[in-house]
Design a protein around this motif. Structure first.
Motif, PDB file in Angstrom:
ATOM      1  N   PRO A 607     -78.689  25.434  32.879  1.00 12.10           N
ATOM      2  CA  PRO A 607     -80.034  25.346  32.298  1.00 12.10           C
ATOM      3  C   PRO A 607     -80.056  24.529  31.017  1.00 12.10           C
ATOM      4  O   PRO A 607     -79.224  24.703  30.132  1.00 12.10           O
ATOM      5  CB  PRO A 607     -80.389  26.818  32.024  1.00 12.10           C
ATOM      6  CG  PRO A 607     -79.523  27.601  32.948  1.00 12.10           C
ATOM      7  CD  PRO A 607     -78.247  26.823  33.083  1.00 12.10           C
ATOM      8  N   TYR A 608     -81.013  23.598  30.958  1.00  9.83           N
ATOM      9  CA  TYR A 608     -81.256  22.782  29.779  1.00  9.83           C
ATOM     10  C   TYR A 608     -80.007  22.072  29.296  1.00  9.83           C
ATOM     11  O   TYR A 608     -79.792  21.903  28.093  1.00  9.83           O
ATOM     12  CB  TYR A 608     -81.897  23.621  28.665  1.00  9.83           C
ATOM     13  CG  TYR A 608     -83.216  24.194  29.107  1.00  9.83           C
ATOM     14  CD1 TYR A 608     -83.308  25.490  29.619  1.00  9.83           C
ATOM     15  CD2 TYR A 608     -84.368  23.419  29.068  1.00  9.83           C
ATOM     16  CE1 TYR A 608     -84.517  25.998  30.079  1.00  9.83           C
ATOM     17  CE2 TYR A 608     -85.581  23.928  29.525  1.00  9.83           C
ATOM     18  CZ  TYR A 608     -85.649  25.206  30.028  1.00  9.83           C
ATOM     19  OH  TYR A 608     -86.833  25.698  30.483  1.00  9.83           O
ATOM     20  N   LYS A 660     -80.875  16.426  20.789  1.00  9.20           N
ATOM     21  CA  LYS A 660     -79.892  17.477  20.554  1.00  9.20           C
ATOM     22  C   LYS A 660     -79.592  17.716  19.078  1.00  9.20           C
ATOM     23  O   LYS A 660     -79.411  18.851  18.652  1.00  9.20           O
ATOM     24  CB  LYS A 660     -78.605  17.108  21.298  1.00  9.20           C
ATOM     25  CG  LYS A 660     -77.436  18.038  21.115  1.00  9.20           C
ATOM     26  CD  LYS A 660     -76.243  17.525  21.903  1.00  9.20           C
ATOM     27  CE  LYS A 660     -75.020  18.374  21.752  1.00  9.20           C
ATOM     28  NZ  LYS A 660     -73.869  17.843  22.510  1.00  9.20           N
ATOM     29  N   SER A 661     -79.531  16.691  18.268  1.00  9.13           N
ATOM     30  CA  SER A 661     -79.129  16.830  16.857  1.00  9.13           C
ATOM     31  C   SER A 661     -80.221  16.343  15.911  1.00  9.13           C
ATOM     32  O   SER A 661     -79.935  15.802  14.859  1.00  9.13           O
ATOM     33  CB  SER A 661     -77.839  16.039  16.608  1.00  9.13           C
ATOM     34  OG  SER A 661     -76.823  16.472  17.461  1.00  9.13           O
ATOM     35  N   TYR A 679     -77.408  24.277  25.184  1.00  5.41           N
ATOM     36  CA  TYR A 679     -78.640  23.894  25.876  1.00  5.41           C
ATOM     37  C   TYR A 679     -79.226  22.639  25.237  1.00  5.41           C
ATOM     38  O   TYR A 679     -80.338  22.639  24.710  1.00  5.41           O
ATOM     39  CB  TYR A 679     -79.646  25.051  25.833  1.00  5.41           C
ATOM     40  CG  TYR A 679     -79.024  26.375  26.223  1.00  5.41           C
ATOM     41  CD1 TYR A 679     -78.613  26.606  27.531  1.00  5.41           C
ATOM     42  CD2 TYR A 679     -78.809  27.382  25.282  1.00  5.41           C
ATOM     43  CE1 TYR A 679     -78.025  27.803  27.892  1.00  5.41           C
ATOM     44  CE2 TYR A 679     -78.223  28.580  25.635  1.00  5.41           C
ATOM     45  CZ  TYR A 679     -77.825  28.784  26.935  1.00  5.41           C
ATOM     46  OH  TYR A 679     -77.244  29.967  27.296  1.00  5.41           O
ATOM     47  N   PRO A 680     -78.474  21.515  25.269  1.00  4.71           N
ATOM     48  CA  PRO A 680     -78.844  20.337  24.479  1.00  4.71           C
ATOM     49  C   PRO A 680     -80.130  19.656  24.918  1.00  4.71           C
ATOM     50  O   PRO A 680     -80.679  18.877  24.156  1.00  4.71           O
ATOM     51  CB  PRO A 680     -77.637  19.408  24.664  1.00  4.71           C
ATOM     52  CG  PRO A 680     -77.032  19.826  25.966  1.00  4.71           C
ATOM     53  CD  PRO A 680     -77.221  21.311  26.028  1.00  4.71           C
ATOM     54  N   ASN A 681     -80.611  19.933  26.125  1.00  4.63           N
ATOM     55  CA  ASN A 681     -81.831  19.281  26.592  1.00  4.63           C
ATOM     56  C   ASN A 681     -83.072  20.135  26.364  1.00  4.63           C
ATOM     57  O   ASN A 681     -84.128  19.866  26.937  1.00  4.63           O
ATOM     58  CB  ASN A 681     -81.700  18.916  28.067  1.00  4.63           C
ATOM     59  CG  ASN A 681     -80.679  17.826  28.302  1.00  4.63           C
ATOM     60  OD1 ASN A 681     -79.558  18.083  28.716  1.00  4.63           O
ATOM     61  ND2 ASN A 681     -81.044  16.593  27.981  1.00  4.63           N
ATOM     62  N   SER A 682     -82.954  21.143  25.524  1.00  2.00           N
ATOM     63  CA  SER A 682     -84.092  22.015  25.246  1.00  2.00           C
ATOM     64  C   SER A 682     -85.182  21.315  24.442  1.00  2.00           C
ATOM     65  O   SER A 682     -86.328  21.754  24.450  1.00  2.00           O
ATOM     66  CB  SER A 682     -83.627  23.260  24.485  1.00  2.00           C
ATOM     67  OG  SER A 682     -82.748  24.034  25.258  1.00  2.00           O
ATOM     68  N   VAL A 702     -87.289  25.273  16.521  1.00  3.17           N
ATOM     69  CA  VAL A 702     -87.914  25.503  17.827  1.00  3.17           C
ATOM     70  C   VAL A 702     -86.875  26.123  18.744  1.00  3.17           C
ATOM     71  O   VAL A 702     -85.800  25.549  18.940  1.00  3.17           O
ATOM     72  CB  VAL A 702     -88.445  24.187  18.431  1.00  3.17           C
ATOM     73  CG1 VAL A 702     -89.001  24.425  19.833  1.00  3.17           C
ATOM     74  CG2 VAL A 702     -89.525  23.600  17.529  1.00  3.17           C
ATOM     75  N   PRO A 703     -87.149  27.292  19.315  1.00  2.59           N
ATOM     76  CA  PRO A 703     -86.140  27.942  20.167  1.00  2.59           C
ATOM     77  C   PRO A 703     -85.977  27.218  21.491  1.00  2.59           C
ATOM     78  O   PRO A 703     -86.900  26.576  21.982  1.00  2.59           O
ATOM     79  CB  PRO A 703     -86.708  29.344  20.380  1.00  2.59           C
ATOM     80  CG  PRO A 703     -88.178  29.180  20.201  1.00  2.59           C
ATOM     81  CD  PRO A 703     -88.356  28.113  19.161  1.00  2.59           C
ATOM     82  N   SER A 704     -84.790  27.316  22.060  1.00  2.00           N
ATOM     83  CA  SER A 704     -84.573  26.807  23.407  1.00  2.00           C
ATOM     84  C   SER A 704     -85.395  27.625  24.392  1.00  2.00           C
ATOM     85  O   SER A 704     -85.453  28.854  24.280  1.00  2.00           O
ATOM     86  CB  SER A 704     -83.094  26.903  23.774  1.00  2.00           C
ATOM     87  OG  SER A 704     -82.918  26.728  25.161  1.00  2.00           O
ATOM     88  N   PRO A 705     -86.056  26.991  25.368  1.00  2.00           N
ATOM     89  CA  PRO A 705     -86.767  27.771  26.392  1.00  2.00           C
ATOM     90  C   PRO A 705     -85.862  28.775  27.085  1.00  2.00           C
ATOM     91  O   PRO A 705     -86.299  29.850  27.463  1.00  2.00           O
ATOM     92  CB  PRO A 705     -87.270  26.699  27.361  1.00  2.00           C
ATOM     93  CG  PRO A 705     -87.369  25.464  26.544  1.00  2.00           C
ATOM     94  CD  PRO A 705     -86.239  25.542  25.561  1.00  2.00           C
TER      95      PRO A 705
END
Length: 752
Positions: A607-608, A660-661, A679-682, A702-705
């Motif tokens: 995921p993500y 990601k960064s 989850y770098p693509n969040s 912003v939290p990861s989904p």
């Protein structure tokens, strides 16, 4: 007659003696007409008869004859005694009403029923009973034997039917029914706000909705969704108020859905209209702001030629480990310096000041800072690269680029004003270009001598190096000989240790690449390509076919205008055409083309987190990115860069791809470096979105989904899903949107 049960009788006879003598075993009441059998006599000498004419046993009141027992007995013999005479009419049953039908709406779950019962003349009401007949089985009758009762526990929506049964002193009964309709609770009241209209280049709006629960319920969740010409970024999709970025020309419908604790939902919609710019700004000179892209950090040179950095690892930014992760910070260089060019490596950077001196910082584990030493820790402050490998002064540098070869070797190439090419860092795999395998730790710049004493105009590098000389010829070397198609010629042995000319190319004006797809742009606008991922360079069908040598891509790409500028990152390519429009193609799995699409990372195996497989969302035919026609610059490089910047003539920067960064300069950061790494693509931005990183002094967590859905799993449990803590090596600072904090692990080389 049975005295124990009034108004009943049993007709029988005795079988004692020689005949059957009829008799009754008790007295009877001639006025009774509703009589029935109450049981079988216990006397063994009294038995029911089976003779048809006077069958003994049970007898029931007949509405037709209206007979009482006496009349019935007479009819068994001489009927002339009763024929012609009128029988006594039966008594009337009680009159009963259960009341009018009623309704209620949950959460109310109690209602009062009031019945009315009237006995026939000469009789009295003996009993009344309320009972449930049909409907949901969730109920309770408080006083079932009273005409008036409360019904409680009506907690299930539906139609309930209750029956009131009344019996008089003669045993006669009547019934009446009432229907109670229970409705579901009222859903929330929701408003998405008033319609909004904006005009480009403005591409951001603020949505503000309201949601009110009804009937004592509470709002449990809210969610914004959108339909329109692209998929813009809804910054806080789960909040009533949110910013929306990345809007393009067209009509959008935003839907606000609210759910209460009864799982009832309501929606409301608001229209957002984005109009085209009334007068597009004219295309003028080159970029006003220069951008140097790296996987974990980005550097900017502003219009005053000052040097700035953005990223979440403060140790690689050249800012002496101070500042806020994800917010813009001036690099720790002497205040009197100005800069003309910069390059971003995997974990550090370098820049050229106005005098041609190189300043370098960050990871120095392979000598890539170029200051004569290898250090286990990062060089926190920019340090001037003042000597070459022979101890001579090193300066007069015009341009630079970073490389990352063999998934290990990091370093830089630099071109001096005199056209000589230089390299330092880990140069194994032929990256030193001197006919040897290279050096593990080349800590000072060493010249790469081009065949025939040629001078160098441009170098583009990643896993290997592409060199454009001033005479229009193109040369390649390095890359450890892996995927020989990437070098553009038939590799023999260790020929990649030294520059080899791509002899079919001439009069070349630009080069781009360093990975599995590479380009050479001819002065007349013809674009050539080569590399292992042939299907990343136009064509159709989605099936990869390597392009081993430089090939004319005109037909494969079918662009509407000649190419003015070309750049490529690790997975895709972008060009500015002669009319100022921006186009892209390649793998769009992470939204890296900027056209509003990417993989659905909520459903991927990891995921993500992109799985590094090629061609998962392939865009082979070039697609225009935004409707603007005044692009003057695009910025991207190969070494694990999965995003792109572009600039219009008014100095407006756009960014898109993986964030990601916090590299997209929008201030969005993760709550934890471990979450960012997992989850770098969040935080991907899939649409080319205007940003102002030089003014991004605050960040927003912003939290990861994935963490929103799985808050107790590791590493999500490092974060609070309310107010997020932010690591800050400097003074305490409030965080606001667009950024990412991440200590990132090294990832494998992108190849199949």
């Amino acid at each position: 007659m049975n005295s124990a049960a009034p108004n009943s009788a049993f007709f029988s006879y005795e079988n004692i003696g020689g005949g059957a003598h009829c008799c009754w075993n008790s007295m009877y009441d001639p006025s009774v007409t509703n009589w029935t059998c109450v049981g079988t006599p216990g006397n063994p000498n009294v038995v029911p008869s089976t003779n048809p004419a006077s069958t003994m046993g049970s007898y029931f009141y007949s509405a037709t004859t209206g007979s009482n027992i006496f009349q019935w007995m007479l009819r068994q013999g001489d009927t002339t005694l009763v024929t012609g005479g009128s029988s006594t009419p039966p008594s009337s049953s009680p009159t009963v009403s259960a009341g009018s039908n009623q309704s209620l709406q949950l959460p109310t779950s109690t209602i009062n029923l009031t019945g009315v019962a009237t006995p026939a003349s000469g009789h009295t009401i003996a009993s009344s009973v309320w009972s449930w007949t049909s409907g949901p089985a969730t109920y309770a009758i408080s006083t079932p034997n009273s005409l008036a009762t409360a019904i409680t526990g009506l907690t299930t929506a539906g139609a309930y039917i209750f029956t009131l049964t009344v019996t008089d002193d003669a045993g006669q009964t009547s019934t009446s029914q009432v229907t109670v309709t229970v409705s579901a609770p009222a859903p929330p009241t929701v408003s998405a706000g008033s319609p909004i209209s904006i005009t480009l280049p403005t591409s951001t709006v603020n949505l503000s909705g309201t949601a009110t629960a009804n009937g004592g319920a509470t709002i449990s969740s809210t969610q914004w969704t959108v339909t329109g010409p692209n998929t813009p970024v809804i910054v806080s999709a789960g909040s009533l108020a949110t910013a929306v970025t990345g809007l393009v020309q067209g009509n959008y419908t935003f839907t606000l859905t609210a759910k209460d604790n009864n799982n009832s939902t309501s929606t409301s919609q608001v229209a957002v209209t984005v109009s085209a710019a009334s007068t597009p700004p004219p295309v003028t000179g080159g970029p006003k702001i220069l951008v140097a892209t790296g996987e974990y950090q980005v550097f900017f040179i502003d219009q005053n030629k000052k040097l700035w950095g953005v990223g979440t690892n403060l140790r690689t930014l050249g800012i002496n480990e101070t500042g806020t992760p994800g917010a813009i910070t001036a690099l720790a260089v002497p205040s009197n310096l100005t800069f003309v060019s910069a390059a971003s490596g995997l974990h550090g950077g370098a820049a050229i000041d106005n005098s041609g001196n190189v300043w370098s910082w960050g990871d120095n584990s392979q000598g890539q800072v170029g200051i004569g030493t290898v250090t286990a820790t990062e060089v926190m402050t920019p340090t001037m690269v003042d000597k070459d490998v022979n101890g001579n002064p090193f300066g007069s540098v015009a341009s630079m680029c970073a490389f990352f070869s063999g998934n290990v070797g990091q370093g830089y190439y630099a071109i001096k004003n005199d056209g000589t090419l230089w390299v330092w860092g880990q140069t194994l795999g032929g990256m030193q270009g001197d006919g040897t395998a290279g050096t593990a730790n080349l800590t000072r710049p060493k010249q790469v001598v081009m065949p025939g004493g040629r001078l160098v105009k441009q170098v583009s590098a990643g896993n290997h190096a592409i060199v454009l000389c001033t005479d229009g010829t193109v040369w390649t070397f390095g890359g450890s000989g892996e995927m020989p198609q990437n070098l553009g010629y038939a590799v023999s042995g260790t020929s990649y240790y030294a520059p080899v000319q791509l002899t079919t190319l001439s009069n070349i004006a630009q080069v781009s690449g360093g990975g599995s797809f590479n380009y050479a742009l001819k002065a007349d606008g013809t674009l050539y390509g080569w590399g292992y991922y042939g299907y990343y360079m136009g064509g159709t069908g989605g099936v990869n076919s390597p392009i081993a040598t430089p090939t004319d891509l005109t037909t494969r790409l079918n662009l509407p205008k000649p190419i003015k500028t070309i750049v490529s990152n690790m997975v895709c390519t972008h060009v500015i055409l002669s009319d100022g429009t921006l186009w892209g193609w390649g793998d769009n799995a992470q939204g890296t083309i900027g056209i509003g699409k990417e993989l659905d990372y909520s459903k991927t195996a990891y995921p993500y987190a992109w799985d590094w497989n090629p061609g998962e969302l392939l865009v082979q035919s070039p697609v225009q990115v935004t409707t603007r026609t005044d692009f003057v610059g695009i910025f991207a490089t190969w070494p694990f860069v999965l995003f792109t910047y572009a600039e219009t003539s008014d100095g407006q920067l756009y960014s898109w791809g993986r964030n990601k960064s916090a590299v997209l300069g929008n201030g969005v950061v993760s709550c934890s470096p471990d979450v960012a790494a997992s989850y770098p693509n969040s935080w991907d931005v899939v649409t080319a979105t205007p940003v102002n990183p030089l003014a991004q002094t605050k960040t927003t967590v912003v939290p990861s989904p994935y963490c929103m859905a799985n808050p107790t799993t590791s590493p999500c449990n490092q974060c609070s899903l309310g107010v997020f803590p932010v690591a800050n090596a400097g003074a305490a600072t409030t965080i606001a949107l667009p950024t990412n904090s991440a200590i990132l692990g090294r990832e494998r080389l992108f190849q199949s």
